[in-house]
Design an enzyme around this catalytic site. Sequence first.
Site, PDB file in Angstrom:
ATOM      1  N   CYS A   5     -10.191   4.149  25.656  1.00 58.31           N
ATOM      2  CA  CYS A   5     -10.341   5.572  25.976  1.00 58.31           C
ATOM      3  C   CYS A   5     -11.329   6.191  24.991  1.00 58.31           C
ATOM      4  O   CYS A   5     -11.088   6.197  23.780  1.00 58.31           O
ATOM      5  CB  CYS A   5      -9.010   6.306  25.925  1.00 58.31           C
ATOM      6  SG  CYS A   5      -9.215   8.091  26.070  1.00 58.31           S
ATOM      7  N   CYS A   8      -9.800   9.075  22.843  1.00 54.38           N
ATOM      8  CA  CYS A   8      -8.869   8.560  21.821  1.00 54.38           C
ATOM      9  C   CYS A   8      -9.672   8.023  20.639  1.00 54.38           C
ATOM     10  O   CYS A   8      -9.331   8.264  19.477  1.00 54.38           O
ATOM     11  CB  CYS A   8      -7.987   7.453  22.387  1.00 54.38           C
ATOM     12  SG  CYS A   8      -6.563   8.006  23.342  1.00 54.38           S
ATOM     13  N   ASP A  31     -19.827  18.908  22.527  1.00 51.51           N
ATOM     14  CA  ASP A  31     -20.172  18.067  23.672  1.00 51.51           C
ATOM     15  C   ASP A  31     -21.557  17.449  23.445  1.00 51.51           C
ATOM     16  O   ASP A  31     -22.497  18.122  23.009  1.00 51.51           O
ATOM     17  CB  ASP A  31     -20.160  18.906  24.955  1.00 51.51           C
ATOM     18  CG  ASP A  31     -20.111  18.058  26.206  1.00 51.51           C
ATOM     19  OD1 ASP A  31     -19.089  18.103  26.909  1.00 51.51           O
ATOM     20  OD2 ASP A  31     -21.105  17.341  26.486  1.00 51.51           O
ATOM     21  N   ASN A  88     -11.519  20.087  33.941  1.00 50.28           N
ATOM     22  CA  ASN A  88     -11.840  19.411  35.184  1.00 50.28           C
ATOM     23  C   ASN A  88     -10.765  18.369  35.474  1.00 50.28           C
ATOM     24  O   ASN A  88     -10.257  17.723  34.554  1.00 50.28           O
ATOM     25  CB  ASN A  88     -13.210  18.728  35.076  1.00 50.28           C
ATOM     26  CG  ASN A  88     -14.342  19.736  34.886  1.00 50.28           C
ATOM     27  OD1 ASN A  88     -14.330  20.808  35.489  1.00 50.28           O
ATOM     28  ND2 ASN A  88     -15.305  19.405  34.041  1.00 50.28           N
ATOM     29  N   GLY A  94     -14.871  17.072  38.925  1.00 53.44           N
ATOM     30  CA  GLY A  94     -15.920  16.777  37.958  1.00 53.44           C
ATOM     31  C   GLY A  94     -15.431  16.099  36.690  1.00 53.44           C
ATOM     32  O   GLY A  94     -16.167  16.036  35.704  1.00 53.44           O
ATOM     33  N   HIS A  99      -9.127  11.593  29.631  1.00 52.37           N
ATOM     34  CA  HIS A  99      -8.259  11.997  28.514  1.00 52.37           C
ATOM     35  C   HIS A  99      -8.423  13.515  28.491  1.00 52.37           C
ATOM     36  O   HIS A  99      -9.561  13.995  28.344  1.00 52.37           O
ATOM     37  CB  HIS A  99      -8.723  11.354  27.204  1.00 52.37           C
ATOM     38  CG  HIS A  99      -7.951  11.768  25.987  1.00 52.37           C
ATOM     39  ND1 HIS A  99      -7.420  10.858  25.078  1.00 52.37           N
ATOM     40  CD2 HIS A  99      -7.630  12.989  25.508  1.00 52.37           C
ATOM     41  CE1 HIS A  99      -6.814  11.512  24.093  1.00 52.37           C
ATOM     42  NE2 HIS A  99      -6.934  12.815  24.338  1.00 52.37           N
ATOM     43  N   HIS A 101      -9.117  17.279  28.209  1.00 48.43           N
ATOM     44  CA  HIS A 101      -9.951  18.023  27.265  1.00 48.43           C
ATOM     45  C   HIS A 101     -10.243  19.393  27.846  1.00 48.43           C
ATOM     46  O   HIS A 101     -10.471  19.531  29.043  1.00 48.43           O
ATOM     47  CB  HIS A 101     -11.264  17.277  26.970  1.00 48.43           C
ATOM     48  CG  HIS A 101     -11.972  16.787  28.180  1.00 48.43           C
ATOM     49  ND1 HIS A 101     -11.588  15.651  28.873  1.00 48.43           N
ATOM     50  CD2 HIS A 101     -13.043  17.274  28.859  1.00 48.43           C
ATOM     51  CE1 HIS A 101     -12.386  15.469  29.893  1.00 48.43           C
ATOM     52  NE2 HIS A 101     -13.277  16.458  29.926  1.00 48.43           N
ATOM     53  N   HIS A 103     -12.822  22.370  27.866  1.00 43.98           N
ATOM     54  CA  HIS A 103     -14.194  22.765  27.525  1.00 43.98           C
ATOM     55  C   HIS A 103     -14.176  24.207  27.034  1.00 43.98           C
ATOM     56  O   HIS A 103     -13.534  25.067  27.643  1.00 43.98           O
ATOM     57  CB  HIS A 103     -15.108  22.715  28.758  1.00 43.98           C
ATOM     58  CG  HIS A 103     -15.335  21.351  29.329  1.00 43.98           C
ATOM     59  ND1 HIS A 103     -16.493  20.634  29.095  1.00 43.98           N
ATOM     60  CD2 HIS A 103     -14.567  20.574  30.132  1.00 43.98           C
ATOM     61  CE1 HIS A 103     -16.435  19.481  29.752  1.00 43.98           C
ATOM     62  NE2 HIS A 103     -15.281  19.419  30.391  1.00 43.98           N
TER      63      HIS A 103
HETATM   64  P1  5GP Z   1     -15.509  16.066  32.033  1.00 53.45           P
HETATM   65  O1  5GP Z   1     -16.680  15.869  32.968  1.00 53.45           O
HETATM   66  O2  5GP Z   1     -14.610  14.851  32.022  1.00 53.45           O
HETATM   67  O3  5GP Z   1     -14.748  17.343  32.239  1.00 53.45           O
HETATM   68  O4  5GP Z   1     -16.122  16.242  30.593  1.00 53.45           O
HETATM   69  C1  5GP Z   1     -16.507  15.176  29.786  1.00 53.45           C
HETATM   70  C2  5GP Z   1     -17.480  15.730  28.779  1.00 53.45           C
HETATM   71  O5  5GP Z   1     -17.582  14.816  27.714  1.00 53.45           O
HETATM   72  C3  5GP Z   1     -18.898  15.925  29.330  1.00 53.45           C
HETATM   73  O6  5GP Z   1     -19.288  17.285  29.193  1.00 53.45           O
HETATM   74  C4  5GP Z   1     -19.751  14.982  28.487  1.00 53.45           C
HETATM   75  O7  5GP Z   1     -21.020  15.505  28.173  1.00 53.45           O
HETATM   76  C5  5GP Z   1     -18.896  14.776  27.250  1.00 53.45           C
HETATM   77  N1  5GP Z   1     -19.058  13.496  26.626  1.00 53.45           N
HETATM   78  C6  5GP Z   1     -19.091  12.275  27.258  1.00 53.45           C
HETATM   79  N2  5GP Z   1     -19.229  11.288  26.363  1.00 53.45           N
HETATM   80  C7  5GP Z   1     -19.293  11.889  25.136  1.00 53.45           C
HETATM   81  C8  5GP Z   1     -19.438  11.375  23.813  1.00 53.45           C
HETATM   82  O8  5GP Z   1     -19.527  10.174  23.574  1.00 53.45           O
HETATM   83  N3  5GP Z   1     -19.465  12.284  22.802  1.00 53.45           N
HETATM   84  C9  5GP Z   1     -19.359  13.634  23.040  1.00 53.45           C
HETATM   85  N4  5GP Z   1     -19.407  14.434  21.967  1.00 53.45           N
HETATM   86  N5  5GP Z   1     -19.212  14.140  24.270  1.00 53.45           N
HETATM   87  C10 5GP Z   1     -19.183  13.276  25.306  1.00 53.45           C
HETATM   88 ZN    ZN Z   2      -7.249   8.863  25.326  1.00 48.69          ZN
END
Ligand code: 5GP
Ligand code: ZN
Length: 115
Positions: A5, A8, A31, A88, A94, A99, A101, A103
């Site tokens: 993950c 994690c 991000d 999301n 999206g 895991h 999170h 935003h």
């Molecule tokens: P989701 O699309 O799942 O709601 O958001 C995932 C977010 O994690 C995205 O905005 C993406 O840019 C960010 N993200 C993905 N991989 C990494 C990473 O390795 N480091 C950081 N800091 N952000 C990440």
């Molecule tokens: Zn996790």
Amino acid sequence: MADDCLFCKIAAGEIPSDEVYSDEEFYAFRDINPGAPTHCLIVPRKHIARITEAGPEDEALLGRMFLRANAIAEAEGIVEPGFRYVINCNEDGGQTVYHIHLHILGGRALSWPPG
Ligand code: 5GP
Ligand code: ZN
């Protein structure tokens, strides 16, 4: 800690990130692909794959996550003129990292509805 993950591993410091906040329960970081001048993510250290998998035992944890996020928004200076929280869920929502999170987006006027 779930195997394989990404968040994690970021929360555990195994993968580097730009830390914004850290305590025993939560980790927040910037991000990697920001959608606004301020774009932070706050995650519980507990692995929960999606928001709909949170259970009654997570009720207080999720409440504290929002209070911690409020403190981050204050520290980032985005409370005025305004900002947005986003969670999301699943493919059409999206979600790309499984895991949970939250935003924290701000620093510019955000359009609505989302794309
Ligand atoms: P989701 O699309 O799942 O709601 O958001 C995932 C977010 O994690 C995205 O905005 C993406 O840019 C960010 N993200 C993905 N991989 C990494 C990473 O390795 N480091 C950081 N800091 N952000 C990440
Ligand atoms: Zn996790």
